[in-house]
Design an enzyme around this catalytic site. Structure first.
Site, PDB file in Angstrom:
ATOM      1  N   HIS A  99      54.822 -44.585 -21.122  1.00  0.00           N
ATOM      2  CA  HIS A  99      55.979 -44.300 -20.269  1.00  0.00           C
ATOM      3  C   HIS A  99      57.033 -43.566 -21.087  1.00  0.00           C
ATOM      4  O   HIS A  99      57.211 -43.826 -22.281  1.00  0.00           O
ATOM      5  CB  HIS A  99      56.556 -45.595 -19.693  1.00  0.00           C
ATOM      6  N   GLU A 169      55.325 -37.906 -14.732  1.00  0.00           N
ATOM      7  CA  GLU A 169      56.708 -38.312 -14.501  1.00  0.00           C
ATOM      8  C   GLU A 169      57.633 -37.358 -15.240  1.00  0.00           C
ATOM      9  O   GLU A 169      57.834 -37.499 -16.445  1.00  0.00           O
ATOM     10  CB  GLU A 169      56.936 -39.759 -14.962  1.00  0.00           C
TER      11      GLU A 169
END
Length: 256
Positions: A99, A169
């Site tokens: 992430h 993302e």
């Protein structure tokens, strides 16, 4: 959407939630029992302190429980860290690795992310490998170059559709309320699919590529209907059952 791929809507609670938050999880699970599971697979990744509770609550529903990160090692003197084996033991089916917050705040590089994905597989977990460009990289016109580098470095060569999910993302869109255009998302996802095909061969056509970055019910139909977008990695909106279910509901409109 990609023909032949069942979409996945995955929530990421990040460092949010206590036992008092579990009622939202119950409502998410109950919501998918009303027929939403026919449209999409669902997963909620929660803090390690809630994982065993979440897994128990969701075990009676179609929704999976997952972890938010894992260590590269199975065990050892790594104070405060969580291994993939621990997540599996607590009831996880998936784990997020790479992430952008971990890459930025902890200095994780692509090699570390790849090692975490391999650790997830060893424990029997599906790895959700996150990639994406920063605002500075975007403004420099380097988005596709960054994505190529991250696919090459973060995705193990033995990745398959059954053990790996990719999540695109754009870092500048996470938690900011900013959202790329559908055309931007289409370009990024098509590029990721091409790079995966070069690396993995035919299996890349069946590998799910999620979009993450300020996904909410109001923009879900537009974003999730883009070709090569096979679901969503949802941050803040996954903390509220109504919002998370609203995003999943988008697939009724898309598939209908």
């Amino acid at each position: 959407m990609t023909p032949g791929i069942r979409p996945l809507v995955a929530g990421n609670w990040k460092m949010n939630g206590t036992s008092a938050s579990l009622n939202e999880l119950r409502m998410i699970g109950n919501g998918f029992m009303s027929g939403l599971d026919a449209e999409t697979e669902a997963l909620v990744c929660v803090p390690a302190t809630l994982l065993s509770h979440a897994a128990e609550i969701l075990s009676r529903t179609p929704v999976h429980a997952g972890g938010e990160d894992c260590h590269t090692k199975e065990s050892g003197a790594y104070t405060g860290c969580i291994s993939a084996e621990m997540l599996k033991d607590a009831g996880a089916s998936h784990v997020i690795v790479g992430h952008s917050e971990c890459r930025e705040q902890r200095g994780e590089d692509d090699a570390t992310v790849q090692a975490k994905a391999a650790a997830a597989w060893r424990a029997g977990l599906v790895a959700i490998i996150c990639i994406g460009e920063t605002q500075q990289q975007r403004e420099a016109g380097a988005t596709l170059e960054v994505l190529s580098r991250q696919v090459a470095g973060s995705v193990p060569p033995s990745a398959t559709p059954s053990n790996t999910v990719i999540a695109y993302e754009p870092v500048w869109a996470i938690g900011t309320g900013l959202t790329p255009t559908a055309a931007d998302v289409a370009e990024a996802h098509a590029h990721i699919r091409e790079r995966l095909s070069e690396k993995l061969g035919a299996s890349a056509a069946k590998t799910r590529i999620l979009y993450g970055g300020s996904v909410k019910p109001s923009n879900a139909v537009e974003l999730l209907g883009v070709r090569n977008v096979d679901g969503a990695l949802v941050g803040g909106a996954s903390l509220k059952a109504a919002d998370f279910l609203g995003i999943a509901e988008a697939y009724r409109s898309i598939s209908g």
